[in-house]
Design an enzyme around this catalytic site. Sequence first.
Site: not given
Length: 113
Positions: A29-30, A86, A95, A99, A101
Amino acid sequence: MDSIFMKIIRREIPAAIEYEDDDVIAIKDINPIAPIHILIIPKKFIPTVNDIAEADAPLIGKLFLVAKRLAADKGVAEGGYRLVMNVGKDGGQTVFHLHLHLIAGKKLGHETI
Ligand code: AMP
């Protein structure tokens, strides 16, 4: 039918790739909220959990298998980690390409992501 993650999958923008196969990519993750914060992403574009089809069940299961493997590789399987998905605006999704996390590496409280 596009997303920032599709651009990463196509190598149009860079990412720190932790794992990849034909179905899944996992990237750092950025904007990490813990020492380990990895996103496990299906290469198939599925915007949210609401868009999962019956036929996607094996693919969704695979996200968890990849998460489990990464947790073991990172040495946090025993100590514990958090998996979060989420869903939608009110669920904190930013986003809109589904995905998972993987968050670990510290004692987790009630952080929101
Ligand atoms: P969510 O809010 O659940 O939709 O999670 C989206 C996550 O994607 C956030 O934690 C962002 O920090 C992360 N993110 C957004 N853009 C990138 C990127 N280019 N590379 C890696 N992670 C990203």
